[in-house]
Design a protein around this motif. Structure first.
Motif, PDB file in Angstrom:
ATOM      1  N   CYS A 122     -15.757  -6.340  -3.658  1.00  0.00           N
ATOM      2  CA  CYS A 122     -15.459  -5.349  -4.053  1.00  0.00           C
ATOM      3  C   CYS A 122     -17.133  -3.951  -4.555  1.00  0.00           C
ATOM      4  N   VAL A 123     -17.647  -4.617  -3.469  1.00  0.00           N
ATOM      5  CA  VAL A 123     -19.006  -3.284  -2.868  1.00  0.00           C
ATOM      6  C   VAL A 123     -18.163  -1.867  -1.913  1.00  0.00           C
ATOM      7  N   PRO A 124     -18.956  -0.863  -2.510  1.00  0.00           N
ATOM      8  CA  PRO A 124     -18.131   0.053  -1.980  1.00  0.00           C
ATOM      9  C   PRO A 124     -19.723   0.076  -0.769  1.00  0.00           C
ATOM     10  N   ILE A 125     -18.771   0.671   0.759  1.00  0.00           N
ATOM     11  CA  ILE A 125     -18.981   0.727   2.026  1.00  0.00           C
ATOM     12  C   ILE A 125     -19.359   2.018   1.996  1.00  0.00           C
ATOM     13  N   THR A 126     -19.484   2.457   2.962  1.00  0.00           N
ATOM     14  CA  THR A 126     -19.267   4.383   4.048  1.00  0.00           C
ATOM     15  C   THR A 126     -19.338   3.826   5.189  1.00  0.00           C
ATOM     16  N   LEU A 127     -18.441   4.290   5.814  1.00  0.00           N
ATOM     17  CA  LEU A 127     -17.636   4.769   7.228  1.00  0.00           C
ATOM     18  C   LEU A 127     -18.855   5.947   8.237  1.00  0.00           C
ATOM     19  N   GLU A 128     -19.810   6.878   7.207  1.00  0.00           N
ATOM     20  CA  GLU A 128     -19.469   8.051   7.861  1.00  0.00           C
ATOM     21  C   GLU A 128     -20.366   7.817   9.183  1.00  0.00           C
ATOM     22  N   GLU A 129     -21.072   6.942   9.487  1.00  0.00           N
ATOM     23  CA  GLU A 129     -22.151   6.795  10.758  1.00  0.00           C
ATOM     24  C   GLU A 129     -21.187   6.375  11.918  1.00  0.00           C
ATOM     25  N   HIS A 130     -19.296   6.364  11.758  1.00  0.00           N
ATOM     26  CA  HIS A 130     -18.546   6.168  12.666  1.00  0.00           C
ATOM     27  C   HIS A 130     -17.651   6.810  12.833  1.00  0.00           C
ATOM     28  N   SER A 131     -16.989   7.011  14.000  1.00  0.00           N
ATOM     29  CA  SER A 131     -16.454   7.868  14.087  1.00  0.00           C
ATOM     30  C   SER A 131     -15.452   8.547  13.219  1.00  0.00           C
ATOM     31  N   PRO A 132     -14.090   9.680  13.773  1.00  0.00           N
ATOM     32  CA  PRO A 132     -13.076   9.417  12.354  1.00  0.00           C
ATOM     33  C   PRO A 132     -12.454   8.607  12.746  1.00  0.00           C
ATOM     34  N   ALA A 133     -11.853   8.341  14.287  1.00  0.00           N
ATOM     35  CA  ALA A 133     -10.313   7.178  14.917  1.00  0.00           C
ATOM     36  C   ALA A 133     -11.148   6.161  13.788  1.00  0.00           C
ATOM     37  N   ALA A 134     -12.522   5.349  14.102  1.00  0.00           N
ATOM     38  CA  ALA A 134     -12.435   4.364  13.116  1.00  0.00           C
ATOM     39  C   ALA A 134     -12.516   4.691  11.474  1.00  0.00           C
ATOM     40  N   HIS A 135     -12.623   5.498  11.231  1.00  0.00           N
ATOM     41  CA  HIS A 135     -12.747   6.307   9.440  1.00  0.00           C
ATOM     42  C   HIS A 135     -11.060   5.820   9.390  1.00  0.00           C
ATOM     43  N   GLU A 136     -10.216   6.182  10.045  1.00  0.00           N
ATOM     44  CA  GLU A 136      -8.655   6.364  10.027  1.00  0.00           C
ATOM     45  C   GLU A 136      -9.010   4.283   9.918  1.00  0.00           C
ATOM     46  N   GLN A 137      -8.790   3.835  11.084  1.00  0.00           N
ATOM     47  CA  GLN A 137      -8.756   2.190  11.597  1.00  0.00           C
ATOM     48  C   GLN A 137      -9.275   1.551  10.235  1.00  0.00           C
ATOM     49  N   ALA A 138      -9.730   2.290   9.755  1.00  0.00           N
ATOM     50  CA  ALA A 138     -10.361   1.466   8.357  1.00  0.00           C
ATOM     51  C   ALA A 138      -9.939   1.078   7.522  1.00  0.00           C
ATOM     52  N   THR A 139      -9.042   1.696   6.960  1.00  0.00           N
ATOM     53  CA  THR A 139      -8.377   1.346   6.453  1.00  0.00           C
ATOM     54  C   THR A 139      -6.270   0.631   7.089  1.00  0.00           C
ATOM     55  N   PRO A 140      -5.694  -0.258   7.418  1.00  0.00           N
ATOM     56  CA  PRO A 140      -4.721  -0.616   8.209  1.00  0.00           C
ATOM     57  C   PRO A 140      -3.965  -0.002   7.011  1.00  0.00           C
ATOM     58  N   ASP A 141      -2.245   0.262   7.557  1.00  0.00           N
ATOM     59  CA  ASP A 141      -1.088   0.997   7.448  1.00  0.00           C
ATOM     60  C   ASP A 141      -0.623  -0.970   7.129  1.00  0.00           C
ATOM     61  N   LEU A 142      -1.142  -1.034   6.245  1.00  0.00           N
ATOM     62  CA  LEU A 142      -0.809  -2.773   5.312  1.00  0.00           C
ATOM     63  C   LEU A 142       0.979  -3.135   4.982  1.00  0.00           C
ATOM     64  N   ARG A 143       1.587  -4.037   5.819  1.00  0.00           N
ATOM     65  CA  ARG A 143       2.786  -4.012   4.812  1.00  0.00           C
ATOM     66  C   ARG A 143       3.106  -5.626   4.315  1.00  0.00           C
ATOM     67  N   SER A 144       3.676  -4.940   3.968  1.00  0.00           N
ATOM     68  CA  SER A 144       4.519  -6.375   2.829  1.00  0.00           C
ATOM     69  C   SER A 144       5.859  -7.454   3.198  1.00  0.00           C
ATOM     70  N   SER A 145       6.248  -8.585   3.713  1.00  0.00           N
ATOM     71  CA  SER A 145       7.159  -9.210   4.048  1.00  0.00           C
ATOM     72  C   SER A 145       8.250  -9.137   2.519  1.00  0.00           C
ATOM     73  N   CYS A 146       7.238  -8.785   1.529  1.00  0.00           N
ATOM     74  CA  CYS A 146       8.162  -9.357   0.384  1.00  0.00           C
ATOM     75  C   CYS A 146       8.941  -8.086  -0.457  1.00  0.00           C
ATOM     76  N   ARG A 147      10.106  -8.228  -0.118  1.00  0.00           N
ATOM     77  CA  ARG A 147      10.898  -7.373  -0.034  1.00  0.00           C
ATOM     78  C   ARG A 147      11.966  -8.134  -1.560  1.00  0.00           C
ATOM     79  N   VAL A 148      10.804  -6.865  -2.754  1.00  0.00           N
ATOM     80  CA  VAL A 148      11.470  -7.065  -3.852  1.00  0.00           C
ATOM     81  C   VAL A 148      12.797  -6.624  -4.095  1.00  0.00           C
ATOM     82  N   SER A 149      12.867  -5.278  -3.924  1.00  0.00           N
ATOM     83  CA  SER A 149      14.282  -4.230  -4.178  1.00  0.00           C
ATOM     84  C   SER A 149      15.283  -4.882  -3.508  1.00  0.00           C
ATOM     85  N   ASN A 150      15.150  -5.216  -2.299  1.00  0.00           N
ATOM     86  CA  ASN A 150      16.554  -5.620  -1.670  1.00  0.00           C
ATOM     87  C   ASN A 150      17.022  -7.612  -2.255  1.00  0.00           C
ATOM     88  N   VAL A 151      16.170  -8.073  -3.589  1.00  0.00           N
ATOM     89  CA  VAL A 151      16.833  -9.150  -4.050  1.00  0.00           C
ATOM     90  C   VAL A 151      17.083  -8.520  -5.226  1.00  0.00           C
TER      91      VAL A 151
END
Length: 840
Positions: free
Chosen positions: A34-63
């Protein structure tokens, strides 16, 4: 989950757009610490990939959707195998994948404990999974086969009724087994297949998900060879083992600097477990109910997650762990079980003594408070009464209260020899009505109904009583629902005359009525013209009338012989094919509605579904029934039946405020009462192919929702389905009152919703219109006066058919045989001959 297109597009990314491994590992360490990090030294593309598009296989609504829709025997089977906690899952749930990743990265897999940023440990055990999800936590261990043996697969296929060597086990087939309508009673083979499908579906969608795809859990099939032992297996321990494997996988990907697209394991359990153990101040939830998942609605859990989110100076989220864990004494989980039994007894005794002291102090305070409050209310009542007396004496100085008029002998006038208690109550209330109104009540000109004290469907009563005017020959009119029936006066020959050019006695025409128009202020001071159309001027409102449930003005007998004969003739179709194309029902107030014979046959026969026009006709019939009873009771009306088209307009997004048809259901000279003085506004609503009934109680300021297809379900399920619809319709109703009335001020806010269940049997969608119409008539805001009926509901449908055909103002063209019955032939032998000719 990641589909094939996403994976292929990811593989096509150039190397200079990929995030460096050093950045990814720093992200992983930041998520853990839980230590803040900065990605200002990297390119914008790297900044976008630093927050992955997470998806969970857990489907509460279906159940939640599948298990929440189970009822009857199916719910009992789920409880039998110990998975009843899944019946209470909240629906429409969206997991916070960032929190899921953070929790998995902070799970110490050796000790199976969550490590918070403060260094606190939150141990997780099998029983904790049971506390959160309500599934079995003790017994034999789950058998997990890496390779499924052929004999096991064949045995499970036989239990699931899958034939053929090429047939495969799929999630769609499991869902089919769960949602299938089984004949009653269910066979043992069907029950076994349902139990297996329930556990496999829950494991694959929620409890033990281990991949991005909707995989069938073939590795668990050996556990279902004996369905009697399903509830004796430690499924909670297996769920926890899958979570630990998911945590190991996440940590390995973080260390290797790889992107994380899919999260395995039951991350929903982790989120509820973590939030339920946090000390959140005033938002902390007491551990009073199990399973704990039902204590957190989706919006509540989302709000609490935001409270625990850490942000950097710019407001960007960088992790979680703002709050500390609750003391172990405050939670029901396993970490509180380390306190010795002796210490728990000491703590409990101290807590009980402190609680008793607080209760004694509170009771003494309450006693003093209520004593002073009673004195204050007494003085307030005296002051209010004095002010009202002075006000009216100043407004009407010429008025002097006079003695009440002497009522005529009601029993002699009605021809009732045996005076019942209900008649005594009516006389007393009529006496009070005369005291309030100096104008003498007009004596009735038709038959007076007598109350049937036993609403049993087997007791039918038709009372022939003398009229106030001996020259008037009243005829009976039924106005009953289902097994409970009402006798009402029918229109005389002058009220329903035939066309001068038509000599056919079976063709009925009403008087020449145009669609009722609202009067201007010149002809009627109650109405005023405006740019948006006529409005009604209201000087006083909420002068609620007496409930028909209190006066017992609800039901009397009708001739069941006639109604069942008509119903059987309609179902069997004796010599009627050429007559179905004519209009059997037509009513012109407040707007014209027509129902053809083939429509009546299709909708009022067994298993027929009601459309909006049919339901509106029934609501008009209920209004006319109340009109007839109001002639004897007097005073303001208690309820107003709103047209079902109101709900249709709202759901379709049509203009309600500009509709003359909708306006005519609120104001107009055709209404024999003031809507603003009705306590109840009742609206049948068709939504998602079924009918429900909504009640606005203007005295209690609440909305009651009855869904006849969900009577055996928890009220939370009903709320989940109707919450959005009732909000829209309530807003439209409040806007209509504001537009159509001037002086009727209603606060549109703070109207709590009450979702009533367990009011009777659950019905099918095709019968929901019949049930909703019955609720509209016989629900008093708290309980149902009579049940709809038994069996195939044929008698209830026959009653509605008979009432609609005989309804006052019906100028439709009836077939000769129906007209003969609805005209009430005075000769009983003629009636019997007609019924025999119709096949009754």
């Amino acid at each position: 989950m990641m589909d094939g297109g996403h994976n292929s597009s990811a593989s096509k990314q150039s190397s200079n757009n990929r995030r460096p491994a050093s950045t990814t590992s720093r992200l992983g360490r930041a998520m853990q610490d839980c230590v803040p990090i900065t990605l200002e030294e990297h390119s914008p593309a790297a900044h976008e990939q630093a927050t992955p598009d997470l998806r969970s296989s857990c489907r509460v609504s279906n159940v939640a959707r599948i298990f929440g829709g189970l009822d009857g025997v199916k719910r009992e089977l789920v409880k039998e195998i110990g998975f009843d906690g899944l019946l209470k899952l909240p629906g429409q749930f969206e997991l916070d994948e960032t929190l899921s990743l953070w929790l998995l990265s902070r799970l110490d897999t050796d000790s199976c404990s969550l490590i918070t940023p403060r260094g606190e440990m939150l141990p997780i055990r099998d029983v904790d999974v049971h506390f959160v999800l309500g599934i079995p936590f003790h017994g034999t261990e789950v058998r997990h086969d890496n390779k499924v043996h052929g004999e096991v697969l064949a045995a499970i296929k036989r239990k699931l009724s899958i034939t053929g060597t090429a047939a495969t086990l799929t999630m769609d087939y499991l869902e089919h087994l769960l949602m299938k309508d089984y004949a009653e009673p269910m066979q043992k083979e069907e029950k076994d297949a349902f139990k297996i499908a329930a556990v496999l579906y829950a494991m694959a969608n929620l409890l033990a998900v281990d991949g991005p795809k909707n995989r069938f859990p073939l590795s668990l099939l050996r556990n279902f060879l004996d369905t009697n032992t399903i509830g004796q297996i430690n499924w909670s321990g297996y769920v926890l083992s899958i979570i630990r494997e998911a945590a190991v996988h996440v940590k390995r990907l973080i260390e290797e600097g790889k992107e994380i697209h899919t999260l395995g394991g039951c991350t929903y359990f982790l989120q509820v477990m973590y939030i339920d153990n946090l000390s959140l101040g005033s938002q902390t939830t007491a551990h009073l109910t199990l399973p704990r998942c039902c204590a957190y609605k989706p919006e509540t859990l989302k709000m609490l997650i935001l409270l625990d989110m850490k942000k950097d100076a710019s407001g960007k989220p960088v992790g979680f762990g703002v709050h500390k864990l609750r003391p172990s004494e405050e939670v029901c989980y396993s970490r509180g079980w380390g306190i010795s039994f002796a210490q728990q007894q000491v703590n409990a005794a101290s807590l009980h003594e402190d609680t008793l002291d607080l209760l004694r102090s509170a009771m003494q305070f309450a006693e003093d408070f209520w004593k002073k409050l009673g004195e204050s209310m007494s003085r307030l009542n005296q002051t209010a009464a004095c002010d009202l007396r002075n006000k009216y004496q100043h407004m009407y100085p010429w008025y002097k209260p006079s003695a009440p008029q002497i009522l005529p002998d009601r029993n002699r006038a009605l021809g009732v020899m045996n005076l019942r208690a209900s008649t005594i109550v009516k006389n007393a209330r009529a006496h009070q009505t005369l005291k309030r109104c100096p104008i003498p009540c007009k004596p009735p000109t038709s038959k007076m109904p007598r109350i049937a004290q036993d609403p049993s469907p087997h007791i039918v009563e038709e009372v022939e009583s003398s009229s106030w005017d001996s020259s008037t020959n009243g005829t009976s009119e039924s106005c009953a629902f289902s097994n409970t029936t009402v006798e009402q006066s029918s229109p005389s020959s002058s009220e329903c005359s035939s066309d001068p050019g038509n000599t056919d006695p079976n063709t009925f025409r009403s008087e020449s009525h145009d669609v009722p128009s609202h009067t201007s202020s010149e002809s009627d001071p109650r109405y005023q013209s405006s740019v948006d159309g006529p409005v009604k001027i209201v000087h006083e409102h909420s002068m609620f009338g007496e409930s028909p449930f209190d006066t017992n003005n609800l039901v009397v007998g009708i001739n069941r012989l006639r109604q069942m004969a008509i119903f059987k003739w309609l179902e069997k179709g004796y010599d009627m094919e050429d007559q179905l194309g004519s209009v059997w029902f037509r009513h012109d107030e407040p707007s014209t509605i027509e129902i053809y014979g083939h429509t009546m046959k299709a909708q009022l026969s067994r298993s027929g579904s009601f459309d909006v026009v049919m339901c509106e006709a029934i609501m008009r019939m209920s209004t006319l029934h109340d009109d007839s009873l109001a002639e004897y009771a007097g005073g303001p009306r208690w309820r107003h039946f709103l047209t079902p088209k109101f709900g249709e307009y709202v759901l379709k997004g049509q203009d309600i405020l500009g509709s003359t048809e909708i306006r005519n259901h609120f104001i107009g000279k055709h209404l024999k009462y003031d809507v603003e003085n009705c306590r109840m506004i009742i609206l049948p609503v068709r939504y998602q192919g079924k009918w429900s009934c909504y009640f606005w109680d203007f005295l209690m300021k609440r909305i009651v929702i009855l869904d006849p297809t969900m009577m055996n379900m928890p009220w939370e399920r009903v709320e989940l389905q109707h919450a959005g619809v009732i909000d829209d319709i309530h807003s439209a109703l409040m806007a209509s009152i504001k537009r159509f009335f001037k002086g009727w001020v209603v606060d549109p806010w703070n109207w709590p919703r009450k979702f009533v269940t367990n009011l009777g049997p659950t019905c099918k969608h095709c019968n929901s219109g019949l049930y909703a119409s019955h609720y509209a008539r016989f629900f008093n805001g708290n309980k149902l006066k009579f049940q709809v009926g038994e069996g195939d509901l044929g008698e209830a449908r026959a009653t509605l058919l008979y009432q609609l055909l005989k309804m006052e103002g019906n100028c439709g063209q009836l077939p000769p045989r129906l007209a003969l019955l609805t005209q009430n032939p005075g000769n009983q032998s003629a009636l019997i001959r007609s019924i025999r000719n119709m096949g009754g």
